[in-house]
Write an enzyme that holds these catalytic residues in place. Structure first.
Site, short mmCIF file in Angstrom:
data_model
loop_
_atom_site.label_atom_id
_atom_site.label_comp_id
_atom_site.label_asym_id
_atom_site.label_seq_id
_atom_site.Cartn_x
_atom_site.Cartn_y
_atom_site.Cartn_z
CB SER B 161 -52.86 -12.19 3.84
OG SER B 161 -53.14 -13.47 3.35
NE ARG B 231 -59.29 -20.09 11.08
CZ ARG B 231 -58.74 -18.94 10.71
NH1 ARG B 231 -58.60 -18.66 9.44
NH2 ARG B 231 -58.36 -18.07 11.60
CG ASP B 328 -45.73 -15.73 4.70
OD1 ASP B 328 -46.26 -16.82 4.45
OD2 ASP B 328 -46.26 -14.64 4.46
CG HIS B 361 -49.58 -15.83 5.79
ND1 HIS B 361 -49.04 -14.98 4.85
CD2 HIS B 361 -50.93 -15.66 5.73
CE1 HIS B 361 -50.03 -14.32 4.25
NE2 HIS B 361 -51.17 -14.71 4.75
CG ASP B 362 -51.24 -16.31 11.88
OD1 ASP B 362 -51.99 -15.81 11.02
OD2 ASP B 362 -51.62 -17.14 12.73
#
Lengths: 212, 392
Positions: B161, B231, B328, B361-362
């Site tokens: 990232s 967040r 992602d 994405h994680d």
């Protein structure tokens, strides 16, 4: 020794030392590794299978994970980026072999293509006498579960080259043991099991025309 | 857990009792924004042993909310570092073979000098006066750490990232100082959509009444609500629709609908928990969050090269491994294709893997057999460039 080693040896005879090579459907990188050692080639492999990618990377091959059907080759590479673009035993599994050949000869100065001959007499006789799709060493899977969706004969392939104004620089026709014989020379389309073609564009088309 | 490349019990162990260290740097940092930071601290952790010729060192670059605690456990702590699954003895980044370094980015809030630190010139908390940092500034400051550790050249710089973007910046700014570059789930610059998400996050923080124009520490408060919202939004962009569907679906918290604005669905509860955790447990500083999102927005190494990424990477000599993940959508595989294409334009040594994962994405932080296999195979290559006689 890998079962494909004889085929790869035949291919490497065509590759000039220090050539830049792109191997489409490079599998676990065996051919590129071989060419790197014997011909000091540089370049890349493209392969979709993750497990094979892992092996290729551990062999020191630079491999781009890619689906040959997605037509990314011309996005990734400029015209004439490679001395040779190789595709072994893969043309029959892609969705549009004709377009892929265009892409090969766009990014490469020469193409090397190998594929099994659907017109081999054993295939023909199974069709003719048994009325069934061939199943043998070269074409091991049944018709409903085969990756080989675009099988062709040597004559079919040569017709396509002719239509596309592609020159066949050289052709080797061999049996499954990758040996040329008196038979494969006499009637290649009927008696040859595997063909290796070295092709190039007769007149290089402008890059924007090659793939629309 | 996904199937590992080697039997896990046999090969993979966790690092225990790691400790952070702090480097105080007196060399002023001239920042891209024009500001100068006369002195600053970088907090970092190291694992494994540096060999005699200092040729087995790896630098790990962290993502937006990450920090220097990348692997192992602090004494008495139950939660390991953020990339513990991939770093440790026998893991893809094998601490039995490599010397692993990770620092908290400048502007961070976990020990490196940042907005919550005291400005030595004024004796006051920096707060909103902390200069805008960029990816280039980070790489510049990390290069000071490299010199301090007496490492001529990193065997590899690795990051996911935002960390992957730093890896690119390293390869561009210090081409001789890294042999391999591993860029995971990154992009060569942010898209309008990426920037838009960051802007919403920033607005959430800055419009919180407790923000006090960034001087919330003096006001003895923190913009908890705004930061938690930021967040929650960020977290959403790290997950995929499929993954959220399979994890939560429309599952209800109390088993029945109550027809009110309390938490009805599990996914709401999960997101609120993520926001809450970020503010209370991770103690993340709101000004740091603003800075990190800004650094992401500004990242665009091609901008200095006529907007041509291939030109930007022309001087890079590192060998590259680029990895993306199919689901992602924050930094989609297409964004990695751009990086790969620019490297191919330069005939660079590059391999690219597009890992099939539903985790969005994680995914770069999670177990995955293909990802781990590629990573492990490539790290073997990195190791083979650390010549055997050089390993102590």
């Amino acid at each position: 020794m890998n079962a494909r080693t004889p085929e790869f040896n035949l291919i490497s005879e065509w590759i000039l030392p220090n050539s830049r090579v792109l191997d489409l459907g490079c599998g676990d990188g065996t051919l590129l590794h071989h060419l790197k050692k014997t011909r000091q080639t540089t370049g890349y492999g493209m392969e979709i299978d993750p497990e094979k990618n892992i092996v290729a990377i551990s062999r020191g091959i630079n491999v781009i994970q890619s689906n040959l059907n997605s037509h990314e080759i011309c996005d990734y590479f400029d015209e004439d980026s490679f001395d040779f673009v190789i595709m072994t035993q893969a043309i029959q599994v892609v969705s549009r072999p004709d377009l892929l050949i265009d892409e090969m000869l766009s990014v490469g100065k020469e193409g090397i293509i190998t594929f099994p001959n659907f017109g081999h007499w054993r295939n023909l006789s199974r069709l003719f006498f048994q009325g069934r799709m061939p199943q043998n060493e070269t074409l091991p899977n049944p018709w409903y579960n085969t990756a080989n969706i675009h099988l062709c004969t040597f004559s079919d392939f040569e017709d396509l080259c002719d239509e596309k104004d592609i020159a066949i620089v050289e052709r080797k026709v061999v049996n499954t043991q990758h040996q040329p014989s008196i038979f494969t020379r006499l009637s290649p389309n009927l008696l040859g099991e595997i063909a290796l073609y070295r092709i190039k564009r007769k007149t290089k088309a402008p890059s924007n025309e090659t793939f629309a | 857990m996904a199937r590992g490349w080697y039997p896990k019990a046999l090969m993979n162990m966790d690092l225990e009792f790691v400790n952070p260290q702090t480097l105080h740097i007196d060399t002023p940092l001239e920042m891209v924004s024009g500001s100068v930071l006369p002195q600053y601290d970088l907090v970092y952790e190291t694992y494994g042993q540096l060999n005699k010729t200092a040729s087995n060192a790896l630098l790990i670059c962290h993502a937006l909310s990450g920090n220097h605690h990348v692997a192992g456990y602090y004494k008495g702590d139950k939660t390991p570092g953020w990339w513990n699954g991939y770093i440790g003895p026998g893991k893809p980044i094998d601490t039995d073979r490599f010397f692993v370094v990770c620092s908290n980015n400048l502007g961070g809030c976990h020990g490196s000098t940042g907005p919550a630190s005291i400005n030595p010139l004024t004796g006051q908390v920096y707060g909103p006066d902390f200069p805008i940092v960029t990816c280039k500034d980070w790489v510049h400051s990390q290069n000071q750490l490299r010199q301090h550790l007496k490492i001529d050249r990193w065997a590899a710089v690795i990051g996911g990232s935002m960390g992957g973007m730093q890896v690119l910046q390293w390869a561009i700014d210090y081409p001789e100082q890294l042999q391999h570059a591993i860029v995971i789930a990154a992009a060569p610059k942010l898209s309008a959509q990426n920037i838009a998400f960051n802007e919403v996050a920033r607005r959430a923080i800055m419009t919180d009444p407790d923000f006090h124009n960034g001087r919330f520490i003096e006001a003895n408060t923190t913009p908890k609500k705004g930061l938690a919202l930021a967040r929650m939004l960020g977290h959403l962009t790290y997950l995929s629709d499929d993954m959220m569907g399979s994890k939560f679906g429309r599952e209800l918290r109390e088993g029945k609908l109550n027809y009110n604005f309390d938490v009805e669905f599990q996914v709401e509860s999960y997101l609120r928990y993520q926001g809450e955790k970020f503010v209370t447990k991770q103690n993340f500083d709101a000004n740091t969050y603003l800075l990190m999102t800004k650094a992401l927005d500004y990242f665009d190494p091609a901008a200095d090269f006529d907007n041509n990424l291939s030109l930007a990477l022309a001087k890079a000599t590192a060998h590259f491994l680029v990895i993306s993940f199919t689901s992602d959508w924050r930094f989609a595989p297409e964004r990695s294709h751009e990086i790969v294409k620019a490297l191919l334009d330069n005939d660079a040594a590059v391999s690219y893997a597009e890992v099939d994962s539903q985790h969005g994405h994680d995914a770069f932080l999670l177990p995955n057999a293909h990802y781990e296999g590629i990573f492990r195979a490539y790290m073997q290559r990195v190791l083979s460039d650390v010549t055997p006689e050089e390993s102590s």
